[in-house]
Design a protein around this motif. Structure first.
Motif, PDB file in Angstrom:
ATOM      1  N   ASP A  85      -4.074 -13.940   6.305  1.00 45.75           N
ATOM      2  CA  ASP A  85      -4.155 -14.946   5.239  1.00 45.75           C
ATOM      3  C   ASP A  85      -5.605 -15.414   5.156  1.00 45.75           C
ATOM      4  O   ASP A  85      -6.066 -16.194   5.983  1.00 45.75           O
ATOM      5  CB  ASP A  85      -3.224 -16.130   5.557  1.00 45.75           C
ATOM      6  CG  ASP A  85      -3.218 -17.160   4.426  1.00 45.75           C
ATOM      7  OD1 ASP A  85      -3.868 -16.911   3.393  1.00 45.75           O
ATOM      8  OD2 ASP A  85      -2.582 -18.219   4.595  1.00 45.75           O
ATOM      9  N   ARG A 109      -2.652 -24.516  -4.278  1.00 44.45           N
ATOM     10  CA  ARG A 109      -1.662 -23.524  -3.838  1.00 44.45           C
ATOM     11  C   ARG A 109      -0.683 -24.229  -2.922  1.00 44.45           C
ATOM     12  O   ARG A 109      -0.897 -24.354  -1.726  1.00 44.45           O
ATOM     13  CB  ARG A 109      -2.350 -22.357  -3.121  1.00 44.45           C
ATOM     14  CG  ARG A 109      -1.411 -21.220  -2.727  1.00 44.45           C
ATOM     15  CD  ARG A 109      -2.219 -19.987  -2.348  1.00 44.45           C
ATOM     16  NE  ARG A 109      -1.389 -18.991  -1.666  1.00 44.45           N
ATOM     17  CZ  ARG A 109      -1.446 -18.723  -0.377  1.00 44.45           C
ATOM     18  NH1 ARG A 109      -2.283 -19.388   0.402  1.00 44.45           N
ATOM     19  NH2 ARG A 109      -0.685 -17.804   0.167  1.00 44.45           N
ATOM     20  N   GLU A 113       4.323 -22.192  -4.518  1.00 40.60           N
ATOM     21  CA  GLU A 113       3.584 -20.951  -4.770  1.00 40.60           C
ATOM     22  C   GLU A 113       3.752 -19.979  -3.601  1.00 40.60           C
ATOM     23  O   GLU A 113       3.942 -18.772  -3.798  1.00 40.60           O
ATOM     24  CB  GLU A 113       2.084 -21.241  -4.979  1.00 40.60           C
ATOM     25  CG  GLU A 113       1.749 -21.852  -6.321  1.00 40.60           C
ATOM     26  CD  GLU A 113       1.803 -23.374  -6.357  1.00 40.60           C
ATOM     27  OE1 GLU A 113       1.227 -23.962  -7.286  1.00 40.60           O
ATOM     28  OE2 GLU A 113       2.433 -23.991  -5.461  1.00 40.60           O
ATOM     29  N   ARG A 114       3.691 -20.519  -2.375  1.00 41.36           N
ATOM     30  CA  ARG A 114       3.826 -19.668  -1.185  1.00 41.36           C
ATOM     31  C   ARG A 114       5.240 -19.078  -1.068  1.00 41.36           C
ATOM     32  O   ARG A 114       5.406 -17.930  -0.659  1.00 41.36           O
ATOM     33  CB  ARG A 114       3.462 -20.456   0.083  1.00 41.36           C
ATOM     34  CG  ARG A 114       1.957 -20.614   0.266  1.00 41.36           C
ATOM     35  CD  ARG A 114       1.629 -21.169   1.640  1.00 41.36           C
ATOM     36  NE  ARG A 114       1.836 -22.611   1.671  1.00 41.36           N
ATOM     37  CZ  ARG A 114       0.893 -23.507   1.416  1.00 41.36           C
ATOM     38  NH1 ARG A 114      -0.323 -23.111   1.113  1.00 41.36           N
ATOM     39  NH2 ARG A 114       1.156 -24.799   1.475  1.00 41.36           N
ATOM     40  N   GLU A 117       5.580 -16.201  -3.454  1.00 38.46           N
ATOM     41  CA  GLU A 117       4.781 -15.095  -2.915  1.00 38.46           C
ATOM     42  C   GLU A 117       5.540 -14.390  -1.785  1.00 38.46           C
ATOM     43  O   GLU A 117       5.597 -13.157  -1.733  1.00 38.46           O
ATOM     44  CB  GLU A 117       3.440 -15.650  -2.399  1.00 38.46           C
ATOM     45  CG  GLU A 117       2.445 -14.578  -2.009  1.00 38.46           C
ATOM     46  CD  GLU A 117       1.118 -15.185  -1.554  1.00 38.46           C
ATOM     47  OE1 GLU A 117       0.881 -15.243  -0.337  1.00 38.46           O
ATOM     48  OE2 GLU A 117       0.352 -15.633  -2.423  1.00 38.46           O
ATOM     49  N   ASP A 118       6.142 -15.180  -0.875  1.00 42.39           N
ATOM     50  CA  ASP A 118       6.916 -14.603   0.244  1.00 42.39           C
ATOM     51  C   ASP A 118       8.088 -13.773  -0.266  1.00 42.39           C
ATOM     52  O   ASP A 118       8.360 -12.683   0.245  1.00 42.39           O
ATOM     53  CB  ASP A 118       7.446 -15.722   1.153  1.00 42.39           C
ATOM     54  CG  ASP A 118       6.335 -16.440   1.913  1.00 42.39           C
ATOM     55  OD1 ASP A 118       5.328 -15.787   2.224  1.00 42.39           O
ATOM     56  OD2 ASP A 118       6.469 -17.654   2.165  1.00 42.39           O
ATOM     57  N   ILE A 121       6.832 -10.465  -1.954  1.00 39.22           N
ATOM     58  CA  ILE A 121       6.405  -9.479  -0.953  1.00 39.22           C
ATOM     59  C   ILE A 121       7.627  -8.834  -0.290  1.00 39.22           C
ATOM     60  O   ILE A 121       7.661  -7.617  -0.070  1.00 39.22           O
ATOM     61  CB  ILE A 121       5.467 -10.125   0.095  1.00 39.22           C
ATOM     62  CG1 ILE A 121       4.122 -10.499  -0.558  1.00 39.22           C
ATOM     63  CG2 ILE A 121       5.242  -9.189   1.290  1.00 39.22           C
ATOM     64  CD1 ILE A 121       3.199 -11.348   0.308  1.00 39.22           C
ATOM     65  N   HIS A 223       4.474  -2.441  -5.973  1.00 40.58           N
ATOM     66  CA  HIS A 223       4.642  -3.579  -6.880  1.00 40.58           C
ATOM     67  C   HIS A 223       5.894  -3.346  -7.731  1.00 40.58           C
ATOM     68  O   HIS A 223       5.927  -2.433  -8.561  1.00 40.58           O
ATOM     69  CB  HIS A 223       3.407  -3.754  -7.768  1.00 40.58           C
ATOM     70  CG  HIS A 223       2.290  -4.462  -7.066  1.00 40.58           C
ATOM     71  ND1 HIS A 223       0.974  -4.357  -7.464  1.00 40.58           N
ATOM     72  CD2 HIS A 223       2.290  -5.286  -5.991  1.00 40.58           C
ATOM     73  CE1 HIS A 223       0.211  -5.101  -6.654  1.00 40.58           C
ATOM     74  NE2 HIS A 223       0.990  -5.670  -5.756  1.00 40.58           N
TER      75      HIS A 223
END
Length: 327
Positions: A85, A109, A113-114, A117-118, A121, A223
């Motif tokens: 990170d 952020r 937002e995290r 993102e998690d 992914i 992606h």
């Protein structure tokens, strides 16, 4: 994403344990009908126990809490695999209706937002693993091991800043770089060290072969989550439909698709570089336009780079400028 409207999509539904590991999963054509059209700002307010937000969205409070718990599990697993990170700061350029810059701030952020993102992914990794083992033509997102030459230079800088890199520069592992950033966290040299480390990395790109993602510490990655805005994601969806859902396994079509994906991945990587450079140029132009009104003023800044012709200095709002050696 309007609420209560049926939207066609592909879903990757995963059962995940407390260690963040996928126990079982299913990928299938589906439709979604969202309950609310949420924003990061609203979800961050809920997670921070804002009374007004909690009242308005009482029906999804437990869902938001479960999302946060799950994201923590996923994050811990990625950290154990060596995900890096860099915690870089991104500029938010605020303009008026005519496009004139009103302000430049650091983009927030938050936890919402995290979380997203998690989740993205996790879905991307799950679909990549599926396509790799099914041997379906696919466009993977790869991030290769850093070049030894750049790692040697990074090791020299790290030692000068008081954080020696404990790694063989010819065979660096992501958790070794992660450990160095953890050690420097909270120190005033951290932003410079993090920025230099990021610049020492290879550029992520698209490829027809699954070569892993160094920065995320993952062996399989692609992606999948943004087919409405990113072409490689759309390619992944089309290949899933063709080979998984319709089971069209003609050998000639398979070989043709494999060759096409190879050429497509190369073009997508080049287009992405163009888009990134264009975005940076636009940001630089707007930042310069904003700073014109401050000519002659003094600011505190951090030296973010040193070259033969001078020093680069970064301000608190991410704007960077050159102090030429002649001055």
């Amino acid at each position: 994403l309007n609420p209560h409207v049926v939207r066609l999509t592909l879903s990757c539904v995963m059962d995940i344990d407390a260690k963040g590991e996928v126990m079982k999963y299913e990928i299938f054509p589906s439709y979604i009908k969202s309950t609310e059209r949420m924003t990061y700002t609203k979800v961050n307010a809920i997670l921070h126990k804002d009374e007004e937000a909690c009242r308005e969205y009482a029906h999804i409070l437990s869902l938001c809490e479960h999302m946060q718990s799950l994201a923590c599990c996923l994050r811990k697993r990625r950290e154990s695999l060596g995900a890096i990170d860099f915690n870089t700061r991104e500029a938010k350029i605020i303009v008026d209706q005519k496009g004139k810059v009103k302000d430049v701030k650091v983009r927030e952020r938050g936890e919402a937002e995290r979380i997203i993102e998690d989740f993205m992914i996790a879905a991307n990794e799950c679909v990549a693993t599926h396509m790799k083992w099914m041997e379906i033509p696919s466009m993977y997102r790869i991030h290769e091991t850093p070049e030894p030459k750049k790692m040697r230079e990074l090791a020299r800088i790290c030692t000068m800043l008081g954080y020696p890199l404990k790694a063989d520069v010819n065979h660096v592992y992501p958790n070794q770089l992660q450990a160095l950033l953890y050690a420097a966290k909270g120190d005033e040299v951290y932003p410079v060290l993090s920025s230099f480390m990021l610049r020492s990395m290879q550029k992520a790109r698209y490829d027809a072969h699954c070569l892993g993602h160094f920065g995320l510490g993952l062996k399989e990655y692609l992606h999948f989550t943004s087919p409405i805005r990113r072409y490689p994601d759309l390619v992944v969806h089309r290949m899933l439909r063709k080979y998984c859902f319709s089971a069209q396994y003609e050998k000639s079509a398979l070989l043709a698709d494999e060759q096409w994906v190879e050429e497509g991945a190369d073009q997508c990587s080049k287009r992405e570089r163009n888009a990134i450079e264009t975005e940076r140029d636009a940001d630089d132009m707007k930042k310069a336009e904003y700073m014109e009104r401050f000519i002659g003023a003094e600011f505190d800044g951090v030296i973010s780079g040193v070259t033969r012709f001078g020093l680069f200095v970064e301000l608190a709002n991410t704007i960077e400028g050159l102090v030429h050696i002649s001055t």
